[in-house]
Design a protein around this motif. Structure first.
Motif, mmCIF file in Angstrom:
data_model
loop_
_atom_site.group_PDB
_atom_site.id
_atom_site.type_symbol
_atom_site.label_atom_id
_atom_site.label_comp_id
_atom_site.label_asym_id
_atom_site.label_seq_id
_atom_site.Cartn_x
_atom_site.Cartn_y
_atom_site.Cartn_z
ATOM 1 N N THR A 46 0.818 -1.216 0.000
ATOM 2 C CA THR A 46 0.000 0.000 0.000
ATOM 3 C C THR A 46 0.849 1.262 0.000
ATOM 4 O O THR A 46 0.318 2.361 -0.167
ATOM 5 N N PHE A 47 2.167 1.122 0.197
ATOM 6 C CA PHE A 47 3.022 2.308 0.309
ATOM 7 C C PHE A 47 3.531 2.721 -1.066
ATOM 8 O O PHE A 47 4.397 2.087 -1.643
ATOM 9 N N HIS A 48 2.979 3.812 -1.576
ATOM 10 C CA HIS A 48 3.320 4.251 -2.923
ATOM 11 C C HIS A 48 4.175 5.510 -2.954
ATOM 12 O O HIS A 48 4.816 5.810 -3.945
ATOM 13 N N GLY A 49 4.170 6.284 -1.868
ATOM 14 C CA GLY A 49 4.956 7.517 -1.844
ATOM 15 C C GLY A 49 5.915 7.513 -0.688
ATOM 16 O O GLY A 49 5.983 6.572 0.090
ATOM 17 N N GLY A 50 6.696 8.582 -0.563
ATOM 18 C CA GLY A 50 7.612 8.705 0.558
ATOM 19 C C GLY A 50 8.889 7.906 0.385
ATOM 20 O O GLY A 50 9.162 7.329 -0.667
ATOM 21 N N CYS A 51 9.686 7.876 1.449
ATOM 22 C CA CYS A 51 10.962 7.156 1.422
ATOM 23 C C CYS A 51 10.757 5.649 1.443
ATOM 24 O O CYS A 51 11.522 4.898 0.842
ATOM 25 N N PHE A 52 9.739 5.197 2.171
ATOM 26 C CA PHE A 52 9.451 3.770 2.295
ATOM 27 C C PHE A 52 8.344 3.439 1.297
ATOM 28 O O PHE A 52 7.169 3.702 1.527
ATOM 29 N N THR A 53 8.713 2.893 0.156
ATOM 30 C CA THR A 53 7.751 2.718 -0.929
ATOM 31 C C THR A 53 7.899 1.368 -1.610
ATOM 32 O O THR A 53 9.022 0.874 -1.803
ATOM 33 N N CYS A 54 6.759 0.788 -1.983
ATOM 34 C CA CYS A 54 6.778 -0.489 -2.698
ATOM 35 C C CYS A 54 7.301 -0.316 -4.120
ATOM 36 O O CYS A 54 7.548 -1.307 -4.815
ATOM 37 N N ARG A 55 7.472 0.914 -4.548
ATOM 38 C CA ARG A 55 8.023 1.197 -5.869
ATOM 39 C C ARG A 55 9.538 1.376 -5.835
ATOM 40 O O ARG A 55 10.126 1.997 -6.716
ATOM 41 N N ASP A 209 -1.714 9.586 4.898
ATOM 42 C CA ASP A 209 -2.862 8.713 4.635
ATOM 43 C C ASP A 209 -2.464 7.254 4.457
ATOM 44 O O ASP A 209 -3.323 6.366 4.429
ATOM 45 N N GLU A 210 -1.142 6.982 4.355
ATOM 46 C CA GLU A 210 -0.677 5.602 4.217
ATOM 47 C C GLU A 210 -0.167 5.029 5.542
ATOM 48 O O GLU A 210 0.099 3.827 5.636
ATOM 49 N N CYS A 211 -0.028 5.879 6.575
ATOM 50 C CA CYS A 211 0.535 5.435 7.852
ATOM 51 C C CYS A 211 -0.182 4.229 8.479
ATOM 52 O O CYS A 211 0.473 3.357 9.049
ATOM 53 N N PRO A 212 -1.536 4.152 8.408
ATOM 54 C CA PRO A 212 -2.192 2.989 9.018
ATOM 55 C C PRO A 212 -1.692 1.651 8.491
ATOM 56 O O PRO A 212 -1.756 0.636 9.184
ATOM 57 N N GLY A 213 -1.163 1.626 7.268
ATOM 58 C CA GLY A 213 -0.654 0.387 6.703
ATOM 59 C C GLY A 213 0.570 -0.159 7.412
ATOM 60 O O GLY A 213 0.946 -1.316 7.209
ATOM 61 N N LEU A 214 1.209 0.642 8.268
ATOM 62 C CA LEU A 214 2.380 0.187 9.019
ATOM 63 C C LEU A 214 2.006 -0.712 10.193
ATOM 64 O O LEU A 214 2.868 -1.342 10.785
ATOM 65 N N TYR A 215 0.738 -0.743 10.545
ATOM 66 C CA TYR A 215 0.303 -1.414 11.773
ATOM 67 C C TYR A 215 -0.441 -2.707 11.483
ATOM 68 O O TYR A 215 -1.036 -2.886 10.425
ATOM 69 N N GLU A 216 -0.398 -3.594 12.468
ATOM 70 C CA GLU A 216 -1.205 -4.795 12.404
ATOM 71 C C GLU A 216 -2.660 -4.409 12.688
ATOM 72 O O GLU A 216 -2.921 -3.433 13.407
ATOM 73 N N PRO A 217 -3.621 -5.168 12.150
ATOM 74 C CA PRO A 217 -5.033 -4.819 12.352
ATOM 75 C C PRO A 217 -5.417 -4.615 13.813
ATOM 76 O O PRO A 217 -6.193 -3.722 14.139
ATOM 77 N N GLY A 218 -4.844 -5.404 14.720
ATOM 78 C CA GLY A 218 -5.185 -5.282 16.127
ATOM 79 C C GLY A 218 -4.661 -4.018 16.783
ATOM 80 O O GLY A 218 -5.080 -3.668 17.892
ATOM 81 N N ASP A 219 -3.737 -3.319 16.106
ATOM 82 C CA ASP A 219 -3.177 -2.095 16.670
ATOM 83 C C ASP A 219 -4.095 -0.899 16.485
ATOM 84 O O ASP A 219 -3.915 0.127 17.137
ATOM 85 N N ILE A 220 -5.026 -1.011 15.572
ATOM 86 C CA ILE A 220 -5.868 0.131 15.221
ATOM 87 C C ILE A 220 -7.311 -0.171 15.596
ATOM 88 O O ILE A 220 -7.933 -1.075 15.032
ATOM 89 N N ALA A 221 -7.827 0.576 16.568
ATOM 90 C CA ALA A 221 -9.199 0.372 17.025
ATOM 91 C C ALA A 221 -9.909 1.715 17.122
ATOM 92 O O ALA A 221 -9.359 2.664 17.707
#
Length: 358
Positions: A46-55, A209-221
């Motif tokens: 899901t990480f498309h921009g920034g320094c940490f990117t799947c591209r 807007d991509e930050c939530p992708g850094l977390y495991e599902p249980g981390d975000i409630a």
């Protein structure tokens, strides 16, 4: 014999200009780039921009082509494990504690000017390391080197470099740090690099807007949003998605004025929101304080203090409280002092030191 310099090339205009400037100064630039993307990270694709990117593979190919265009050799150093430990894990941990992390500060400290610089110097057979940062290296008057703000005040990056060790500055070069924005644009045209101008702005580590992708599902409630009286006025989608000072989209429930996140309570999974005036602070404590000039302070001293990367340094009195801890009191209240962010102490453009807002 021409002296070699390892240059951290990131594909942007400023690092490319650093290569050109160093060559004009008689050095032989050797371009090196760090690879940090971890495909096994949570929601990595899901990480498309920034320094940490799947591209990253595509990005590295473009950087290699840029190095060739600049007439320099290029190599890549794999640092995904170090980046995960010192940047990703740190970022997640701070956010889950309700604090505002500074990933660029930690990346510069441990990765870019840590293991990457060490390996880049070895790979290039060089004893100097250069980047395109908008900052300057000066002399401290006692025979040592120190860190100074860049000539371009609006793009100065010294704030993110305060945790470097003073002894490192003798081997670091910031060729672009002496240039204003107008000079950067002029040199880009002169060198045929105007097409890189769109990459000239400082890049975030991961778009918000991509930050939530850094977390495991249980981390975000999801949880409650309350006002200062404890009255529930809304819901949030997870505390990791917010930071102190961020505007929250609730108006009617709280009155006619916009409200902002003033406090994050991770134990209760609650956001506290208030009007803008309530976010003003005249003082704060800072921990993990270190002094780049070496001698520090032993009594209340006047500095200009910067509390986030886009904050204009504000006059303040910094008073030592204990080893590694100070009290900072502003001459005029400042907006959104966020625990976890860095506070950097300047005097006449020189970085004297810094700490972490407690």
């Amino acid at each position: 014999m021409t002296r070699k310099v390892a240059v951290g090339l990131d594909g942007g205009l400023k690092s490319a200009l650093a290569v050109e400037l160093l060559r004009r100064q008689g050095y032989e630039p050797v371009c090196v780039t760090m690879a940090v993307f971890d495909p096994e990270a949570a929601a990595a694709q899901t990480f498309h921009g920034g320094c940490f990117t799947c591209r990253e593979r595509e990005k590295l190919a473009a950087i290699s082509a840029l190095a060739g265009r600049l007439g320099a050799t290029h190599s890549v150093i794999e640092l995904k494990d170090e980046y995960r430990a010192h940047v990703l894990d740190y970022f997640r941990g701070e956010h889950l504690l309700g604090r505002a992390p500074g990933p660029c500060v930690e990346c510069n400290r441990h990765v870019k000017f840590g293991v990457f610089m060490e390996r880049a110097l070895e790979a290039a057979g060089a004893d100097l390391f250069a980047t395109g940062h908008c900052a300057r290296i000066g002399r401290d008057g006692k025979g040592g080197f120190t860190l100074c703000a860049g000539a371009d005040v609006l793009r100065d990056q010294s704030y993110n470099l305060w945790r470097l060790a003073p002894e490192q500055f003798s081997t670091i070069l910031f060729p672009v740090g002496e240039l204003t924005a107008a000079q950067v644009r002029g040199l880009a045209r002169e060198c045929g690099l105007s097409d890189l101008a769109e990459n000239a702005q400082e890049q975030s580590f991961v778009p918000q807007d991509e930050c939530p992708g850094l977390y495991e599902p249980g981390d975000i409630a999801p949880g409650s949003v309350v006002d200062r009286r404890g009255r529930v006025v809304g819901r949030h989608k997870g505390i990791v998605c917010y930071s102190v000072g961020q505007r929250f989209g609730i108006v009617a429930q709280c009155g006619p004025e916009p409200v902002f996140v003033s406090e994050i309570e991770p134990d209760r999974n609650v956001l506290v929101v208030e009007g803008r005036q309530a976010l003003l602070s005249d003082a704060f404590m800072a921990d993990e304080v270190r002094w780049l000039l070496g001698w520090g302070i032993d009594s209340p001293s006047e500095f200009e203090v910067k509390i986030r990367v886009r904050h204009a340094p504000a006059p303040a009195t910094v008073s030592p409280i204990a080893e590694g801890r100070v009290l900072v009191r502003f001459a005029n209240p400042q907006l959104a002092v966020a625990p976890g962010q860095s506070a950097v102490f300047y005097r006449d453009g020189v970085v004297w030191g810094g700490g972490v807002i407690a």
